[in-house]
Design a protein around this motif. Structure first.
Motif, PDB file in Angstrom:
ATOM      1  N   ARG A 109      32.214  33.484  46.792  1.00 20.11           N
ATOM      2  CA  ARG A 109      33.103  34.338  45.998  1.00 20.11           C
ATOM      3  C   ARG A 109      32.302  35.437  45.278  1.00 20.11           C
ATOM      4  NH1 ARG A 109      38.277  32.350  45.008  1.00 20.11           N
ATOM      5  NH2 ARG A 109      38.822  30.853  46.648  1.00 20.11           N
ATOM      6  N   SER A 114      37.306  26.003  44.600  1.00 25.16           N
ATOM      7  CA  SER A 114      36.467  27.177  44.862  1.00 25.16           C
ATOM      8  C   SER A 114      36.763  28.326  43.911  1.00 25.16           C
ATOM      9  CB  SER A 114      36.681  27.650  46.302  1.00 25.16           C
ATOM     10  OG  SER A 114      38.039  28.032  46.506  1.00 25.16           O
ATOM     11  N   ASP A 115      37.859  28.255  43.191  1.00 21.75           N
ATOM     12  CA  ASP A 115      38.284  29.335  42.297  1.00 21.75           C
ATOM     13  C   ASP A 115      37.584  29.231  40.940  1.00 21.75           C
ATOM     14  OD1 ASP A 115      40.327  31.507  41.571  1.00 21.75           O
ATOM     15  OD2 ASP A 115      40.680  29.977  40.028  1.00 21.75           O
ATOM     16  N   GLU A 141      31.409  36.820  42.153  1.00 16.43           N
ATOM     17  CA  GLU A 141      31.395  36.479  40.735  1.00 16.43           C
ATOM     18  C   GLU A 141      30.097  36.975  40.111  1.00 16.43           C
ATOM     19  OE1 GLU A 141      33.830  35.300  39.095  1.00 16.43           O
ATOM     20  OE2 GLU A 141      35.138  34.492  40.657  1.00 16.43           O
ATOM     21  N   ALA A 201      31.169  29.053  42.380  1.00 23.23           N
ATOM     22  CA  ALA A 201      32.094  29.887  43.155  1.00 23.23           C
ATOM     23  C   ALA A 201      31.336  30.836  44.080  1.00 23.23           C
ATOM     24  CB  ALA A 201      33.004  30.673  42.219  1.00 23.23           C
ATOM     25  N   ALA A 253      32.093  40.732  48.772  1.00 23.67           N
ATOM     26  CA  ALA A 253      31.745  39.362  48.404  1.00 23.67           C
ATOM     27  C   ALA A 253      30.391  38.942  48.967  1.00 23.67           C
ATOM     28  CB  ALA A 253      32.834  38.397  48.877  1.00 23.67           C
TER      29      ALA A 253
END
Length: 278
Positions: A100, A74-75, A102, A94, A143
């Protein structure tokens, strides 16, 4: 999510959807794909184009199984470390698969930003550092909000702020659009599509169509002679082989195509013939 993002690179949804559905039916987990030969991924890729993406997906599946316990990471940084995964794909997976924060910047988002904030009809031909800075500045700090923002701007560009016929009366931010305020100036350049007919890419595609159907190595002479001249049934590959010969490509162009497929790992020599990689 990772499969769909890679399949959708330079390929419209309508072409991707049936292949994606069959791909996930056959390989629901990375480990299932990793256990198969790379050539099976290329075969299942069908006619989506740019088949090196299939090799990269297979390589990513192997890496996920080997290095991440069979689970897609997931990173962002770990996603970026997978074969064939670039900055956009890592950010998109992500964000949309794992929630996330991003900065996701695709063609649709770039076009919305160009019109809404810069007053340009189209973004620059290639992604610039200034565009990435703008996208990062606009991204909500939380997020959940950032994921909604990325998805919303992307959908706005895909459905309303389209490249050729933008639906400005239906746009929810038309009163803030710098491009509309400037009088809808024309693009500073004319986008050019990639040529296909008569190119090495077309010949490579013809060869790949033959290899995908072949259940045994294909002798070089079968590529070089029309099926009717071979004197025997063309091993179940007569239709794509005939299509390849209808291109009437020069011998040196066919040689370049075969050599390029070998170099790219999309084909290999085995028992005097060509086949998909084992």
């Amino acid at each position: 999510m990772l499969v769909s993002e890679i399949m959708l690179q330079q390929t419209p949804v309508v072409r991707v959807l049936p292949v994606w559905e069959e791909w996930l039916r056959r390989w629901p987990e990375p480990a299932a794909l990793a256990r198969e030969p790379a050539g099976e991924a290329v075969r299942a890729w069908g006619r989506l184009g740019y088949p090196r993406r299939a090799l990269r997906l297979h390589g990513a599946a192997v890496a996920i199984e080997r290095d991440h316990g069979g689970t897609v990471p997931s990173d962002y940084a770990e996603l970026l470390g997978l074969p064939g995964v670039g900055s956009y794909t890592a950010a998109a997976v992500a964000a949309f698969a794992f929630g996330r924060r991003e900065t996701v910047v695709d063609t649709n988002i770039r076009r919305v930003h160009a019109r809404l904030f810069s007053g340009a009809a189209l973004p620059a031909p290639a992604l610039t550092a200034a565009e990435m800075r703008l996208a990062a500045e606009l991204l909500p700090s939380d997020a959940a909000g950032s994921v909604r923002w990325n998805a919303s701007v992307m959908e706005l560009g895909a459905l309303v702020c389209t490249a050729r016929a933008p639906k400005c009366p239906a746009c929810p931010v038309r009163d803030r659009c710098a491009w509309l305020a400037a009088g809808e100036p024309p693009p500073a350049y004319t986008p050019k599509g990639q040529a296909w007919h008569g190119t090495d890419r077309q010949v490579r595609g013809g060869v790949m169509a033959v290899l995908r159907l072949a259940d045994a190595p294909v002798p070089a002479e079968m590529f070089q002679q029309a099926p009717a001249d071979l004197g025997f049934e063309a091993a179940g590959i007569g239709v794509p082989l005939a299509a390849l010969h209808r291109l009437n490509c020069a011998p040196e162009q066919l040689e370049r195509a075969l050599a390029g497929l070998l170099e790219d790992g999309l084909a290999e020599l085995h028992q005097g013939g060509y086949r998909l990689p084992a």
